[in-house]
Write a protein that holds these residues in place. Structure first.
Motif, PDB file in Angstrom:
ATOM      1  N   VAL A 191       0.853  -1.201   0.000  1.00 60.25           N
ATOM      2  CA  VAL A 191       0.000   0.000   0.000  1.00 60.25           C
ATOM      3  C   VAL A 191       0.884   1.245   0.000  1.00 60.25           C
ATOM      4  O   VAL A 191       2.078   1.191   0.292  1.00 60.25           O
ATOM      5  N   SER A 192       0.290   2.378  -0.309  1.00 63.55           N
ATOM      6  CA  SER A 192       1.052   3.615  -0.350  1.00 63.55           C
ATOM      7  C   SER A 192       1.379   4.092   1.064  1.00 63.55           C
ATOM      8  O   SER A 192       0.600   3.918   1.989  1.00 63.55           O
ATOM      9  N   GLY A 193       2.554   4.688   1.210  1.00 60.54           N
ATOM     10  CA  GLY A 193       2.965   5.242   2.489  1.00 60.54           C
ATOM     11  C   GLY A 193       3.242   6.738   2.357  1.00 60.54           C
ATOM     12  O   GLY A 193       2.830   7.375   1.383  1.00 60.54           O
ATOM     13  N   ASP A 194       3.965   7.294   3.320  1.00 61.74           N
ATOM     14  CA  ASP A 194       4.224   8.736   3.281  1.00 61.74           C
ATOM     15  C   ASP A 194       5.557   9.084   2.626  1.00 61.74           C
ATOM     16  O   ASP A 194       5.960  10.260   2.585  1.00 61.74           O
ATOM     17  N   GLY A 195       6.272   8.060   2.105  1.00 61.60           N
ATOM     18  CA  GLY A 195       7.521   8.319   1.406  1.00 61.60           C
ATOM     19  C   GLY A 195       8.687   8.683   2.302  1.00 61.60           C
ATOM     20  O   GLY A 195       9.738   9.111   1.833  1.00 61.60           O
ATOM     21  N   ARG A 196       8.542   8.488   3.596  1.00 57.76           N
ATOM     22  CA  ARG A 196       9.589   8.886   4.541  1.00 57.76           C
ATOM     23  C   ARG A 196      10.879   8.083   4.316  1.00 57.76           C
ATOM     24  O   ARG A 196      11.979   8.637   4.359  1.00 57.76           O
ATOM     25  N   GLY A 197      10.742   6.781   4.046  1.00 58.66           N
ATOM     26  CA  GLY A 197      11.932   5.958   3.823  1.00 58.66           C
ATOM     27  C   GLY A 197      12.738   6.424   2.630  1.00 58.66           C
ATOM     28  O   GLY A 197      13.976   6.469   2.674  1.00 58.66           O
ATOM     29  N   ARG A 198      12.049   6.788   1.558  1.00 61.76           N
ATOM     30  CA  ARG A 198      12.749   7.278   0.360  1.00 61.76           C
ATOM     31  C   ARG A 198      13.497   8.579   0.665  1.00 61.76           C
ATOM     32  O   ARG A 198      14.614   8.803   0.196  1.00 61.76           O
ATOM     33  N   GLU A 199      12.889   9.441   1.467  1.00 61.97           N
ATOM     34  CA  GLU A 199      13.539  10.696   1.839  1.00 61.97           C
ATOM     35  C   GLU A 199      14.823  10.445   2.629  1.00 61.97           C
ATOM     36  O   GLU A 199      15.786  11.211   2.535  1.00 61.97           O
ATOM     37  N   LEU A 200      14.820   9.349   3.398  1.00 55.99           N
ATOM     38  CA  LEU A 200      15.990   9.016   4.220  1.00 55.99           C
ATOM     39  C   LEU A 200      17.041   8.245   3.434  1.00 55.99           C
ATOM     40  O   LEU A 200      18.116   7.942   3.965  1.00 55.99           O
ATOM     41  N   GLY A 201      16.729   7.890   2.185  1.00 53.49           N
ATOM     42  CA  GLY A 201      17.673   7.137   1.372  1.00 53.49           C
ATOM     43  C   GLY A 201      17.466   5.638   1.419  1.00 53.49           C
ATOM     44  O   GLY A 201      18.261   4.878   0.852  1.00 53.49           O
ATOM     45  N   TYR A 202      16.408   5.189   2.091  1.00 53.02           N
ATOM     46  CA  TYR A 202      16.098   3.769   2.206  1.00 53.02           C
ATOM     47  C   TYR A 202      14.612   3.556   1.901  1.00 53.02           C
ATOM     48  O   TYR A 202      13.790   3.446   2.818  1.00 53.02           O
ATOM     49  N   PRO A 203      14.248   3.534   0.614  1.00 50.75           N
ATOM     50  CA  PRO A 203      12.838   3.388   0.249  1.00 50.75           C
ATOM     51  C   PRO A 203      12.255   2.077   0.774  1.00 50.75           C
ATOM     52  O   PRO A 203      12.948   1.056   0.831  1.00 50.75           O
ATOM     53  N   THR A 204      11.005   2.120   1.181  1.00 52.49           N
ATOM     54  CA  THR A 204      10.356   0.941   1.751  1.00 52.49           C
ATOM     55  C   THR A 204       9.036   0.643   1.055  1.00 52.49           C
ATOM     56  O   THR A 204       8.392   1.539   0.509  1.00 52.49           O
ATOM     57  N   ALA A 205       8.675  -0.628   1.102  1.00 52.94           N
ATOM     58  CA  ALA A 205       7.336  -1.050   0.702  1.00 52.94           C
ATOM     59  C   ALA A 205       6.502  -1.152   1.971  1.00 52.94           C
ATOM     60  O   ALA A 205       6.899  -1.811   2.942  1.00 52.94           O
ATOM     61  N   ASN A 206       5.367  -0.477   1.981  1.00 49.80           N
ATOM     62  CA  ASN A 206       4.470  -0.509   3.139  1.00 49.80           C
ATOM     63  C   ASN A 206       3.453  -1.625   2.948  1.00 49.80           C
ATOM     64  O   ASN A 206       2.783  -1.688   1.906  1.00 49.80           O
TER      65      ASN A 206
END
Length: 304
Positions: A191-206
């Motif tokens: 599902v979609s998340g808030d994109g926080r992991g990508r901002e930190l340099g570690y994109p995640t799948a929620n």
């Protein structure tokens, strides 16, 4: 494997009965014996299970969280080699049925049962009065054998779905593997998340689980994730993200060497080993430092 939804069947069967949530090593021993006896009787091996879990109907307040989804249960039973799986819808009306009527109405009258194989803790019928010993008495009456399989122990502890749930809640997923004979896995939708992991340099799948699983305690785990039949290594964070003042529980997976868009896909997350508990960081820089350590430790664990 044939799936039978509560209809008569004319094949001769050696049958086992139970909830079989988790398909742990004890369940596998029962299924193994069922297949062996089916060969001896020149019959089909069969497994009768219930949907939903009986406690969801008779005592929903204490009903256990799931160890397997419907799809996972089917897949595990099929891989083991059972010929037929029989699903019985568990309702309030069915819960009131005495065990004698269950055996007569749903087994003897509908199937040609040569033998029933159950675990020592098996119970059926209204108020769980149908013990293995009482089923044996009915077997003498209706012409089928009953065999009781004792519980399997690991470190003097009976293997059971209840104990496995306790281990998962504690985050002891490496101990769970010894009970299941495999790592604990959940099916989940991306599902979609808030994109926080990508901002930190570690994109995640929620991830959002597809059923009401028992979920490991908050923290970080080395994991594997199956995406479209391909297996990838990763690290998963479970928790409430206190650093960002998030109040909702989340499951976020950083998949190593992976950049595909997989929103709305169903994946399977496999917990391998717990790395640490959930922490509250004072700065994003401190969080990133820990994430880097988590990723490195996960890679070391998964390379073994």
């Amino acid at each position: 494997m044939e799936i039978i939804y509560n209809r008569p069947h004319n094949s001769e069967l050696v049958l086992t009965i139970g909830s079989f949530d988790g398909i742990h090593l004890g369940h596998r021993e029962i299924m193994k014996k069922t297949i062996q006896e089916a060969e001896r009787y020149n019959s089909d091996s069969a497994l009768l299970t219930f949907n939903p879990h009986p406690l969801e109907v008779v005592a929903p307040a204490v009903a256990p969280k799931s160890l397997t989804s419907y799809h996972q249960k089917l897949e595990l039973i099929e891989k083991f080699g059972i010929n037929r799986i029989i699903f019985k819808r568990f309702t309030e009306e069915f819960a009131q049925l005495p065990y004698q009527e269950f055996i007569k109405k749903y087994l003897v009258d509908r199937f040609s049962v040569n033998k029933i194989i159950v675990g020592a803790d098996f119970r059926c019928g209204h108020q769980s009065k149908g013990t293995p010993e009482k089923i044996k008495e009915l077997g003498n009456k209706y012409g089928f054998e009953v065999e009781i399989i004792p519980a399997i122990k690991i470190d003097d502890q009976d293997i059971s779905s209840t104990y496995i749930r306790e281990l998962i809640k504690e985050g002891a997923v490496s101990k769970v593997k010894r009970q299941l004979g495999r790592n604990f896995k959940i099916e989940a939708k991306v599902v979609s998340g808030d994109g926080r992991g990508r901002e930190l340099g570690y994109p995640t799948a929620n991830l959002k689980p597809v059923t009401d699983y028992v979920i490991p305690s908050a923290g970080v785990y080395a994991c594997r994730i199956k995406v479209e039949d391909e297996l990838y290594d990763g690290v998963v964070n479970l928790g409430y993200r206190p650093t960002f003042n998030k109040g909702e529980f989340s499951i976020e997976v950083n998949i190593f060497d992976f950049s595909d868009m997989i929103y709305e896909q169903t994946v399977e997350l496999e917990f391998v080993e717990r790395i640490r508990g959930e922490l509250d960081f004072s700065t994003e820089e401190e969080l990133i430092e820990y994430i880097e350590q988590d990723v490195q430790e996960a890679k070391e664990i998964l390379s073994i």
